[in-house]
Enzyme design. Structure first.
Site, PDB file in Angstrom:
ATOM      1  N   ASP A 116       0.853  -1.772  -0.157  1.00 62.96           N
ATOM      2  CA  ASP A 116       0.094  -0.248   0.071  1.00 62.96           C
ATOM      3  C   ASP A 116       0.870   1.091  -0.360  1.00 62.96           C
ATOM      4  O   ASP A 116       2.265   1.720   0.799  1.00 62.96           O
ATOM      5  CB  ASP A 116      -0.912   0.069   1.575  1.00 62.96           C
ATOM      6  CG  ASP A 116      -2.046  -0.613   0.986  1.00 62.96           C
ATOM      7  OD1 ASP A 116      -2.336  -1.337  -0.770  1.00 62.96           O
ATOM      8  OD2 ASP A 116      -2.653  -1.023   1.727  1.00 62.96           O
ATOM      9  N   LYS A 118      -3.376   1.860  -2.541  1.00 62.37           N
ATOM     10  CA  LYS A 118      -4.687   2.317  -1.694  1.00 62.37           C
ATOM     11  C   LYS A 118      -3.834   2.908  -0.837  1.00 62.37           C
ATOM     12  O   LYS A 118      -3.615   3.541   0.387  1.00 62.37           O
ATOM     13  CB  LYS A 118      -5.265   1.311  -1.471  1.00 62.37           C
ATOM     14  CG  LYS A 118      -6.794   1.645  -0.847  1.00 62.37           C
ATOM     15  CD  LYS A 118      -7.597   0.304  -1.280  1.00 62.37           C
ATOM     16  CE  LYS A 118      -6.909  -0.952  -0.758  1.00 62.37           C
ATOM     17  NZ  LYS A 118      -6.485  -1.389   1.160  1.00 62.37           N
ATOM     18  N   MET A 175      -8.521   9.484  10.221  1.00 61.04           N
ATOM     19  CA  MET A 175      -8.197   9.872   8.619  1.00 61.04           C
ATOM     20  C   MET A 175      -9.104  10.659   9.187  1.00 61.04           C
ATOM     21  O   MET A 175      -9.871  10.739   8.422  1.00 61.04           O
ATOM     22  CB  MET A 175      -9.227   8.492   8.469  1.00 61.04           C
ATOM     23  CG  MET A 175      -8.404   7.380   7.588  1.00 61.04           C
ATOM     24  SD  MET A 175      -8.909   6.300   7.017  1.00 61.04           S
ATOM     25  CE  MET A 175      -9.248   5.517   8.341  1.00 61.04           C
TER      26      MET A 175
HETATM   27  C1  LIG Z   1      -6.538   3.210   6.122  1.00 62.17           C
HETATM   28  S1  LIG Z   1      -6.019   3.554   7.296  1.00 62.17           S
HETATM   29  C2  LIG Z   1      -4.350   2.413   8.294  1.00 62.17           C
HETATM   30  C3  LIG Z   1      -4.199   2.313   9.014  1.00 62.17           C
HETATM   31  C4  LIG Z   1      -3.497   0.983   9.853  1.00 62.17           C
HETATM   32  N1  LIG Z   1      -4.142   0.117   9.259  1.00 62.17           N
HETATM   33  C5  LIG Z   1      -3.810   1.193  11.207  1.00 62.17           C
HETATM   34  O1  LIG Z   1      -3.050   0.050  11.634  1.00 62.17           O
HETATM   35  O2  LIG Z   1      -2.538   2.365  12.017  1.00 62.17           O
HETATM   36  C6  LIG Z   1      -4.396   5.197   6.893  1.00 62.17           C
HETATM   37  C7  LIG Z   1      -4.830   6.242   8.442  1.00 62.17           C
HETATM   38  O3  LIG Z   1      -3.657   5.311   9.472  1.00 62.17           O
HETATM   39  C8  LIG Z   1      -3.393   7.215  10.468  1.00 62.17           C
HETATM   40  N2  LIG Z   1      -1.939   6.955  10.067  1.00 62.17           N
HETATM   41  C9  LIG Z   1      -1.805   5.673   9.121  1.00 62.17           C
HETATM   42  N3  LIG Z   1      -0.109   5.447   9.710  1.00 62.17           N
HETATM   43  C10 LIG Z   1       0.578   7.247  10.343  1.00 62.17           C
HETATM   44  C11 LIG Z   1       1.267   7.894  10.949  1.00 62.17           C
HETATM   45  N4  LIG Z   1       2.695   7.559  10.619  1.00 62.17           N
HETATM   46  N5  LIG Z   1       1.365   8.688  11.365  1.00 62.17           N
HETATM   47  C12 LIG Z   1       0.330   9.435  12.527  1.00 62.17           C
HETATM   48  N6  LIG Z   1      -0.957   9.121  11.291  1.00 62.17           N
HETATM   49  C13 LIG Z   1      -1.309   8.087  10.271  1.00 62.17           C
HETATM   50  C14 LIG Z   1      -3.780   8.402   9.654  1.00 62.17           C
HETATM   51  O4  LIG Z   1      -5.069   8.312  10.075  1.00 62.17           O
HETATM   52  C15 LIG Z   1      -4.369   7.351   7.547  1.00 62.17           C
HETATM   53  O5  LIG Z   1      -5.126   8.790   6.933  1.00 62.17           O
END
Ligand SMILES: C[S@@+](CC[C@H](N)C(=O)[O-])C[C@H]1O[C@@H](n2cnc3c(N)ncnc32)[C@H](O)[C@@H]1O
Length: 256
Positions: A35, A57, A171
């Protein structure tokens, strides 16, 4: 025999947060389907010669549809390939890992789930915010701030406006005004501390501390962009005394 699909969490960014199981799979697999939010330093750990497929994605921008991703996994597995399906954070937290596993099960493909450090756990730790604390929060709740197809955010606001529970909003930037308004109108204090953590656990991490009442202004003023995780609750008040990552006083971390 078809190949196995390993649905693997890559963690939120820092490659040092990858599990040993994930690392070994990246070394031994035939193909990786990854991803957009998987850190480039994690991608660099994939062994040479492994097929790489970018699924691209993110929360609301898709270069492959979910159906195309499912069928890519199926086609590779049917060609007897062992496939790592690499996802940001943890595959079972807002990562559609469940949907992909269901699809594989329906098609008789063996799969395994390899958990990862979620953005909630990684961002909280690297921002110096304990998600629970005996005096400040007896629980924590992970919530999506974004609905499929940009549908209206209809959450159980009354149950979320609980001062004893830390809220971690994934998100949530685009709906920050709704989140602020609904939580306050359901009884949460406008002075409740809030942290917005962008690109958490990476060298580009930014940690903005504000209040619920000021959340929207802070996002606009600081030009905060995704990926960002919002943490709401009394525990955020501890961030001032626990900013170990911002202080960067740990040489051992750099060496690892
Ligand atoms: C589709 S979700 C995936 C979440 C992921 N599966 C998890 O367990 O963290 C994507 C969201 O995760 C959060 N996110 C992912 N990586 C991040 C990071 N390095 N810093 C801050 N927020 C993050 C944000 O809110 C982003 O929009």
């Amino acid at each position: 025999m078809a190949g196995t699909v390993y649905i693997v969490g890559a963690g939120p960014g820092d490659p040092g947060l990858l599990t040993l199981r994930a690392y070994r799979l990246l070394q031994q697999t035939d193909a990786v389907v990854y991803d957009r939010l998987v850190n480039s330093e994690v991608i660099a750990l994939i062994a040479p010669g492994v097929i790489r497929v970018f699924a691209g994605k993110s929360c609301n921008r898709h270069s492959m549809t979910q159906e195309e991703i499912n069928h890519t996994l199926l086609a590779l597995a049917r060609k007897k390939k062992h496939v790592v399906r690499l996802k940001g954070g943890d595959p079972f937290i807002f990562g559609r890992g469940g949907e992909e596993a269901e699809f594989l099960a329906q098609h008789g493909i063996a799969f395994e789930i390899v958990p990862g450090i979620s953005a909630a756990a990684g961002c909280a730790a690297y921002a110096g915010i304990p998600l629970t604390h005996r005096q400040l929060a007896s629980g924590v709740r992970y919530v999506t701030g974004h609905r499929q197809n940009d549908d209206k955010l209809a959450l159980n606001w009354a149950s979320m406006a609980d001062a004893d529970t830390t809220l971690v909003i994934y998100m949530g930037l685009g709906n920050a005004d709704t989140i602020r308004r609904e939580l306050i109108s359901h009884g949460m204090d406008a002075s409740t501390p809030v942290a917005v953590i962008c690109e958490g656990t990476t060298p580009h991490q930014r940690r903005h501390i504000t209040t619920l009442g000021q959340l929207v202004q802070t996002i606009a003023r600081e030009r905060i962009e995704p990926p960002a995780t919002i943490i709401i609750g009394r525990v955020v008040a501890l961030a001032g005394t626990m900013d170990w990552f911002g202080m960067d006083t740990l040489p051992v971390r750099k060496a690892l």
